[in-house]
Design an enzyme around this catalytic site. Structure first.
Site, PDB file in Angstrom:
ATOM      1  N   TYR A   1     -16.990  13.022 -14.329  1.00 30.39           N
ATOM      2  CA  TYR A   1     -16.654  14.030 -15.181  1.00 30.39           C
ATOM      3  C   TYR A   1     -14.993  14.291 -15.787  1.00 30.39           C
ATOM      4  CZ  TYR A   1     -20.978  16.169 -12.113  1.00 30.39           C
ATOM      5  OH  TYR A   1     -21.804  16.038 -11.434  1.00 30.39           O
TER       6      TYR A   1
ATOM      7  N   ARG B   1       0.601  -1.386   0.009  1.00 33.56           N
ATOM      8  CA  ARG B   1      -0.150   0.154  -0.282  1.00 33.56           C
ATOM      9  C   ARG B   1       1.013   1.184  -0.019  1.00 33.56           C
ATOM     10  NH1 ARG B   1      -4.436   0.532   4.883  1.00 33.56           N
ATOM     11  NH2 ARG B   1      -5.225  -1.499   3.335  1.00 33.56           N
TER      12      ARG B   1
ATOM     13  N   HIS C   1      -7.747  -4.555  -8.227  1.00 33.39           N
ATOM     14  CA  HIS C   1      -7.228  -3.313  -6.868  1.00 33.39           C
ATOM     15  C   HIS C   1      -9.105  -3.504  -5.956  1.00 33.39           C
ATOM     16  CE1 HIS C   1      -5.037  -1.233  -3.933  1.00 33.39           C
ATOM     17  NE2 HIS C   1      -5.692  -0.315  -3.996  1.00 33.39           N
TER      18      HIS C   1
END
Length: 864
Positions: A121, A31, A77
């Site tokens: 967006y 991570r 993931h």
């Protein structure tokens, strides 16, 4: 009755320790920390690989980030979408990464900081640096492992032709450890890799290798610019992997209509504009910063601009220093170069030879980090060569089969036509052309003709069955033979490459040089030495420069080579094009970048800079305001500037004040001048330092006054004094009179030129000024008449010099000295220029030796 056979007793301490360590290692390896080989965290690697699989390369149009997030979550993931999108956004921000890996389209946030728009967006595609990370991934250069649901595979590490960990840096917080690696300039890192490869086999010590690397990597290069302070701190951080360096925003003092303002155009890395504004406001309210009248944020899409308006009584440099001290405009960057490194086994480093290479976190020096990257690239290059060799061998075998078929084409066609199925056709071909024991089917002969007697295996037979009829054309046969011959050369070269580690290393070097050629760009973050550090001279050549100072308080340096490119006798080049109308060149001299430049102000203070600290400018620019370089409060102006090569000489500094005080001080007393200045002379109330000049200690001195008097005496009449001393009387002045000029007589300048406020002037032989004692009233040097005004200045000239004259009405005129009439001491001279009503001369400058020097370099006198 309970069944206890499936239960066991475990100490809670042991269970907590084991579970915590498992959790910690999961966070560390999966991570928060980057892999030293490709410089990426798992989520970053998965995003780049997923976008490649989706065909989102730089040549394609942008696509919605929502699709990328969905693909990454679906295949690689299985965590929260926010963690994936945050990582994608950071890889697209040009103020976060020095070389962004993702080309974003839409609102990806700002340095203010503004958050990015939602992923439904925004759009994205891979940037060109990301393609360097993924180059050759389809050539078995890295290992793949099954994804979380065994439906597909993902790479363990990327091939990474780009040294991502250093050029873009990394930051992350794991369990019990953290990393903070700064970004760098790709050209410098490529130079360091090349140097490290070239040093292989030279038996250099670690210190020698590190010194060579630090000559090429000057320091971090942040995407937001700024200025790094302290060369030694940077060197120590690179040697140990830990340290802290000062980072300062870019600010400039700008004058506008008599008022000063500080314009901030760059901020330190990871410091937002809002944080700067809030800290300035808080510091002002708490009176930790004074002299500010207004604060404006004028930043827009074109760039950053924070304007700090200053009070008329404020000292600009002092306020700027307060901003550096009291706000994040100057902050620090903490090096913590921690990364995951392949574990050493038996003294050698394990690379991507297994499905999951064991990794462990290590703090690395710059040399270690570059070494691991070179090892990774060497492994990638070897695996790529093995893949290409295997593919070449496979293709060569197919071409050998085609040659057998073409030499026996009629028989091959008959066999295929007589076969009922494809499999039967392949079996019949293999039976007709069997592979002899110990034959050549699995090897590559040196001559194409040697394969005629060889047989066909199943792969070759299948390829023959799939042959198109156009292969029977004569030109196609020639293409097969040419391709085969080329493959033989390629195979020999790849085998030689794999047999010679030095060649593998040379390939890595060549690819690194090519990467620099395609991606190199100028540094954004210059490095400056702290006061007292001399290391800066080791990286700046001692070259000749031209330093120009104007009456308006602007200074610049330009390389002499800039002018010497012009041919003598030509039209020349423009020396200064952007001066204000009322400004003229007052000082012009040639110095070297390592020389000292002394500055003296009307308040009796001395400053010192090295010539390389004067900003380098173009020929056409006005230069930099002196208030940006020296701590000058309002009303304090520089009155004298000149270069000094060394201070351990027998020379003196001669100083004169407006009220007729003179002092002579040994030059070596000014060897250690503080950054905020040093007292050069003790001044009486209301007095000002007028002029300073260098002398050998035995020269004649001529002083001129406002009312037209002059005194001429020898410098030996002035005894040497200490630096803070007041001095002695140079001349007895009448009431209301004051000194306006001082000249140290030179052997080749034997005429005194005086100009008045109404543009009258004359030149008089110096021998007409008789020697008097120091402190006397002097002799009459100019007729005192109302129509000619008062004396503005006096200079020593030669007939071939030039005079530059400026008036209060912004008129500038250049007059050859030879055109000014010689006249006696007590005459009023001749009119040099007709002035408009209310206009008067305010300053003159002698372009004598300066003009000659400029002509020698440029072909014309200094422009205004």
């Amino acid at each position: 009755m309970n069944d206890d056979s499936r239960m066991s007793t475990i100490a809670v301490e042991d269970e907590m320790q084991e579970s915590y360590l498992s959790y910690a290692m999961s966070v560390i390896a999966s991570r928060a920390l980057p892999d030293v080989r490709d410089g990426l965290k798992p989520v970053q690697r998965r995003i780049l690989y997923a976008m490649r699989e989706m065909g989102m390369d730089p040549s394609k149009q942008h696509r919605k980030c929502a699709g990328v997030i969905g693909e990454v979550l679906k295949s690689f993931h299985p965590h929260g979408d926010s963690s994936v999108y945050d990582a994608l956004v950071r890889m697209a921000q040009d103020f976060t990464l020095r070389y962004p890996l993702i080309d974003g389209h839409g609102n990806f946030g700002s340095i203010d900081p503004d958050p990015p728009a939602a992923y439904r967006y925004t759009e994205a595609r891979l940037a060109r640096p990301a393609m360097e990370m993924l180059a050759d991934i389809d050539k078995e250069t890295v290992d793949f492992i099954p994804n979380f649901d065994n439906q597909t595979e993902e790479p363990v590490v990327l091939p990474a032709r780009l040294p991502q960990l250093l050029v873009n840096g990394s930051s992350g917080i794991a369990v019990g450890m953290a990393t903070n690696i700064p970004p760098h300039n790709v050209g410098e890192i490529c130079d360091a890799i090349t140097y490290l490869i070239d040093s292989t086999g030279k038996n250099l010590s670690d210190d020698e290798l590190m010194d060579g690397l630090l000559d090429r990597v000057h320091g971090p290069d942040f995407p937001t610019g700024g200025v790094l302070l302290g060369c030694e701190a940077i060197r120590n951080a690179y040697k140990t992997g830990r340290g802290s360096v000062a980072l300062r925003g870019k600010a400039e003092i700008v004058e506008d209509k008599g008022r000063y303002r500080i314009v901030i155009s760059e901020v330190p890395f990871q410091v937002s504009v809002n944080r700067i504004l809030e800290s300035i406001t808080d510091a002002y309210q708490e009176k930790r910063i004074t002299g500010i009248t207004a604060l404006h944020n004028e930043s827009n899409r074109k760039g950053m601009r924070i304007v700090v308006e200053l009070h008329r009584s404020a000292t600009p440099q002092v306020v700027l220093n307060q901003l550096y001290k009291q706000t994040p405009l100057q902050s620090s960057f903490a090096f913590n170069m921690l990364a995951l490194v392949p574990v050493k086994r038996g003294g050698t480093m394990e690379h991507t030879t297994g499905t999951l290479t064991p990794l462990e976190p290590q703090v690395l020096s710059l040399k270690d980090m570059l070494g691991h990257f070179i090892d990774h690239r060497r492994e990638v290059t070897s695996r790529r060569a093995r893949y290409e060799l295997r593919k070449a061998l496979e293709r060569a075998k197919i071409l050998r089969g085609f040659r057998i078929a073409l030499d026996n084409i009629d028989e091959v066609i008959s066999i295929i036509r007589a076969s009922a199925t494809v499999d039967e056709a392949k079996a019949n071909l293999m039976a007709r052309f069997p592979v002899p024991e110990g034959g050549l089917a699995d090897d590559i002969p040196g001559d194409l003709n040697d394969v005629i007697a060889a047989g066909l295996d199943e792969i070759q037979a299948a390829a023959i069955v799939d042959m198109r009829l156009r292969t029977l054309v004569g030109l196609e046969r020639k293409k097969i033979e040419d391709e085969y011959e080329g493959l033989l050369v390629t195979i020999d070269d790849l085998r030689d490459l794999l047999a010679k580690p030095a060649r593998i290393l040379q390939v890595v070097r060549d690819e690194t040089a090519d990467l620099k050629k395609r991606m190199d760009d100028p540094r954004k973050t210059p490095v400056e030495a702290l006061e007292g550090e001399l290391a800066i001279e080791d990286i700046i050549a001692d070259t000749e420069v031209v330093v120009t100072v104007t009456v308006g308080g602007y200074i610049k340096r330009v390389s002499v080579d800039t002018f010497r490119a012009q041919n003598r006798g030509g039209r020349g080049v423009i020396g200064i094009a952007n001066l204000k109308k009322e400004d003229v060149v007052r000082n012009f001299f040639v110095a070297t970048t390592h020389q000292h430049v002394l500055f003296f102000t009307n308040k009796g203070r001395a400053f010192r800079l090295r010539a390389y600290e004067i900003p380098d400018s173009t020929r056409q620019s006005r230069g930099t305001a002196l208030v940006n370089l020296l701590q000058l409060p309002p009303g304090e102006n520089v009155t004298a500037v000149f270069p000094v090569s060394r201070f351990d000489t027998d020379e003196y500094l001669v100083m004169v004040t407006r009220h007729g005080v003179i002092k002579k001080t040994k030059l070596d007393e000014f060897e250690n001048v503080r950054r905020n200045g040093l007292i050069a002379i003790g001044l009486d109330d209301g007095d000002e330092l007028l002029a300073v000049d260098l002398s050998r200690g035995d020269r004649d001195i001529i002083l001129a006054t406002h009312d037209g008097m002059a005194v001429h005496f020898n410098e030996t009449d002035v005894r040497p004094m200490g630096r803070p001393a007041r001095g002695v009387k140079a001349m007895t002045l009448a009431a209301g009179d004051e000194i306006v000029a001082m000249d140290v007589v030179e052997d080749d300048r034997r005429e005194v030129l005086i100009v008045t406020s109404q543009a009258y002037g004359k030149r008089t032989p110096i021998d007409d000024y008789r020697h008097t004692s120091r402190g006397g009233k002097g002799v009459k040097a100019f007729a005192k008449e109302k129509e000619i005004g008062y004396v503005v200045d006096q200079i020593l000239v030669k007939p071939d010099d030039e005079l530059l004259m400026i008036t209060s009405g912004n008129q500038v005129i250049r007059i050859p000295v030879s055109q000014i009439r010689r006249a006696g001491r007590s005459t009023k001279g001749v009119r040099l220029q007709r002035l408009a009503e209310g206009d008067e001369v305010i300053a003159i400058a002698n372009l004598g030796q300066q003009s000659k020097a400029v002509e020698d370099i440029t072909g014309e006198a200094p422009a205004v």
